[in-house]
Design a protein around this motif. Sequence first.
Motif, PDB file in Angstrom:
ATOM      1  N   ALA A  78      20.925  33.926  90.428  1.00  0.00           N
ATOM      2  CA  ALA A  78      21.458  34.712  91.309  1.00  0.00           C
ATOM      3  C   ALA A  78      21.115  34.777  92.678  1.00  0.00           C
ATOM      4  O   ALA A  78      21.993  34.782  93.808  1.00  0.00           O
ATOM      5  CB  ALA A  78      21.854  36.055  90.757  1.00  0.00           C
ATOM      6  N   VAL A  79      19.681  34.629  92.826  1.00  0.00           N
ATOM      7  CA  VAL A  79      19.122  34.678  94.198  1.00  0.00           C
ATOM      8  C   VAL A  79      18.891  33.079  94.796  1.00  0.00           C
ATOM      9  O   VAL A  79      18.284  32.950  95.712  1.00  0.00           O
ATOM     10  CB  VAL A  79      17.836  35.272  94.129  1.00  0.00           C
ATOM     11  N   GLU A  80      19.233  32.183  93.771  1.00  0.00           N
ATOM     12  CA  GLU A  80      19.312  30.734  94.047  1.00  0.00           C
ATOM     13  C   GLU A  80      17.699  30.278  94.388  1.00  0.00           C
ATOM     14  O   GLU A  80      17.335  29.829  95.447  1.00  0.00           O
ATOM     15  CB  GLU A  80      20.017  30.589  95.318  1.00  0.00           C
ATOM     16  N   ALA A  81      16.809  30.765  93.284  1.00  0.00           N
ATOM     17  CA  ALA A  81      15.512  30.548  93.322  1.00  0.00           C
ATOM     18  C   ALA A  81      15.503  28.991  93.156  1.00  0.00           C
ATOM     19  O   ALA A  81      14.302  28.337  93.447  1.00  0.00           O
ATOM     20  CB  ALA A  81      14.715  31.354  92.393  1.00  0.00           C
ATOM     21  N   GLY A  82      16.206  28.318  92.553  1.00  0.00           N
ATOM     22  CA  GLY A  82      16.200  26.928  92.345  1.00  0.00           C
ATOM     23  C   GLY A  82      15.714  26.445  90.939  1.00  0.00           C
ATOM     24  O   GLY A  82      15.024  27.217  90.081  1.00  0.00           O
ATOM     25  N   PRO A  83      15.755  25.122  90.450  1.00  0.00           N
ATOM     26  CA  PRO A  83      15.297  24.633  88.984  1.00  0.00           C
ATOM     27  C   PRO A  83      13.890  24.589  89.008  1.00  0.00           C
ATOM     28  O   PRO A  83      13.376  24.466  88.175  1.00  0.00           O
ATOM     29  CB  PRO A  83      16.018  23.454  88.989  1.00  0.00           C
ATOM     30  N   GLU A  84      13.099  24.511  90.170  1.00  0.00           N
ATOM     31  CA  GLU A  84      11.633  24.451  90.192  1.00  0.00           C
ATOM     32  C   GLU A  84      10.869  25.697  89.642  1.00  0.00           C
ATOM     33  O   GLU A  84       9.767  25.374  89.487  1.00  0.00           O
ATOM     34  CB  GLU A  84      11.414  23.522  91.310  1.00  0.00           C
ATOM     35  N   LEU A  85      11.733  26.863  89.828  1.00  0.00           N
ATOM     36  CA  LEU A  85      10.947  28.009  89.525  1.00  0.00           C
ATOM     37  C   LEU A  85      10.655  28.273  88.238  1.00  0.00           C
ATOM     38  O   LEU A  85      11.493  27.895  87.120  1.00  0.00           O
ATOM     39  CB  LEU A  85      12.141  29.249  89.635  1.00  0.00           C
ATOM     40  N   VAL A  86       9.181  28.241  87.972  1.00  0.00           N
ATOM     41  CA  VAL A  86       8.623  28.321  86.789  1.00  0.00           C
ATOM     42  C   VAL A  86       8.202  29.859  86.469  1.00  0.00           C
ATOM     43  O   VAL A  86       7.394  30.376  87.180  1.00  0.00           O
ATOM     44  CB  VAL A  86       7.374  27.551  86.448  1.00  0.00           C
ATOM     45  N   VAL A  87       8.875  30.518  85.287  1.00  0.00           N
ATOM     46  CA  VAL A  87       8.295  31.874  84.982  1.00  0.00           C
ATOM     47  C   VAL A  87       7.362  31.514  83.943  1.00  0.00           C
ATOM     48  O   VAL A  87       7.540  31.297  82.726  1.00  0.00           O
ATOM     49  CB  VAL A  87       9.474  32.805  84.515  1.00  0.00           C
ATOM     50  N   ARG A  88       5.986  32.134  84.059  1.00  0.00           N
ATOM     51  CA  ARG A  88       4.900  32.084  83.221  1.00  0.00           C
ATOM     52  C   ARG A  88       5.041  33.070  82.078  1.00  0.00           C
ATOM     53  O   ARG A  88       4.619  32.892  80.924  1.00  0.00           O
ATOM     54  CB  ARG A  88       3.729  31.840  83.795  1.00  0.00           C
ATOM     55  N   SER A  89       5.066  34.291  82.487  1.00  0.00           N
ATOM     56  CA  SER A  89       5.073  35.415  81.504  1.00  0.00           C
ATOM     57  C   SER A  89       6.010  36.341  82.196  1.00  0.00           C
ATOM     58  O   SER A  89       6.200  36.633  83.454  1.00  0.00           O
ATOM     59  CB  SER A  89       3.788  35.786  81.002  1.00  0.00           C
ATOM     60  N   HIS A  90       6.259  37.516  81.348  1.00  0.00           N
ATOM     61  CA  HIS A  90       7.026  38.661  81.870  1.00  0.00           C
ATOM     62  C   HIS A  90       6.540  39.915  81.072  1.00  0.00           C
ATOM     63  O   HIS A  90       6.313  39.546  79.614  1.00  0.00           O
ATOM     64  CB  HIS A  90       8.282  38.608  81.944  1.00  0.00           C
ATOM     65  N   LYS A  91       6.630  40.994  81.514  1.00  0.00           N
ATOM     66  CA  LYS A  91       6.589  42.070  80.664  1.00  0.00           C
ATOM     67  C   LYS A  91       7.115  43.390  81.291  1.00  0.00           C
ATOM     68  O   LYS A  91       7.324  43.534  82.757  1.00  0.00           O
ATOM     69  CB  LYS A  91       5.162  42.375  80.124  1.00  0.00           C
ATOM     70  N   ARG A  92       7.771  44.474  80.562  1.00  0.00           N
ATOM     71  CA  ARG A  92       8.040  45.611  81.170  1.00  0.00           C
ATOM     72  C   ARG A  92       6.938  46.424  81.281  1.00  0.00           C
ATOM     73  O   ARG A  92       5.863  46.765  80.841  1.00  0.00           O
ATOM     74  CB  ARG A  92       9.079  46.429  79.979  1.00  0.00           C
ATOM     75  N   LEU A  93       7.200  47.434  82.500  1.00  0.00           N
ATOM     76  CA  LEU A  93       5.959  48.260  83.098  1.00  0.00           C
ATOM     77  C   LEU A  93       6.427  49.375  82.830  1.00  0.00           C
ATOM     78  O   LEU A  93       7.498  50.155  82.691  1.00  0.00           O
ATOM     79  CB  LEU A  93       5.842  47.962  84.561  1.00  0.00           C
ATOM     80  N   GLY A  94       5.483  50.347  82.344  1.00  0.00           N
ATOM     81  CA  GLY A  94       5.852  51.874  81.819  1.00  0.00           C
ATOM     82  C   GLY A  94       5.991  52.260  80.699  1.00  0.00           C
ATOM     83  O   GLY A  94       6.222  51.066  79.720  1.00  0.00           O
TER      84      GLY A  94
END
Length: 166
Positions: A95-111
């Motif tokens: 949606a923010v047009e980050a592009g296909p080169e964007l690599v998400v290494r990890s994620h987690k919810r806070l709190g």
Amino acid sequence: MIAKQDEKLNRILEELTHMRRKMVEADNENKAKMKDMAETIEKQSTIIMQHQLFMEQMDRQMRETNLVLFGVPDEQVALDGTTTEDAKIQKVMSAVEAGPELVVRSHKRLGQHIQGSNRPRPLLVKVASKSMRDKVLEKTTSLKNMPEPYKRIYIKKDSHPEVRKE
């Protein structure tokens, strides 16, 4: 009799002089110890300050590729048809047009999840590089002009956990 009194008086004066000397010596010794302690404290304070600066620098480096997404629905709630966290992140990034080169290494919810609350917890996302993070941050203003599910989402760079709490 007067000689005995004079003799006693002289002994008392000598004793008093001796006690004064001892007090002055003890006072000087205490002052020297205090000076040594002050120097030691100053050295330790400098070392602690250097360590703290080093730790803060390391902490900043660890967080320099982090993004925090606010307003992304929690686990059971769908975002534009997706229910998994990975898919939600990909939807927001596209949606923010980050592009296909964007690599998400990890994620987690806070709190902690609060029972009965419909407010989504922030989502911490680690991307591959600082330049990728900056590219996403440049384009976050486009979310304000998007339709409803994305309109409520905003993205910030990660801050220190204590600052985050405030």
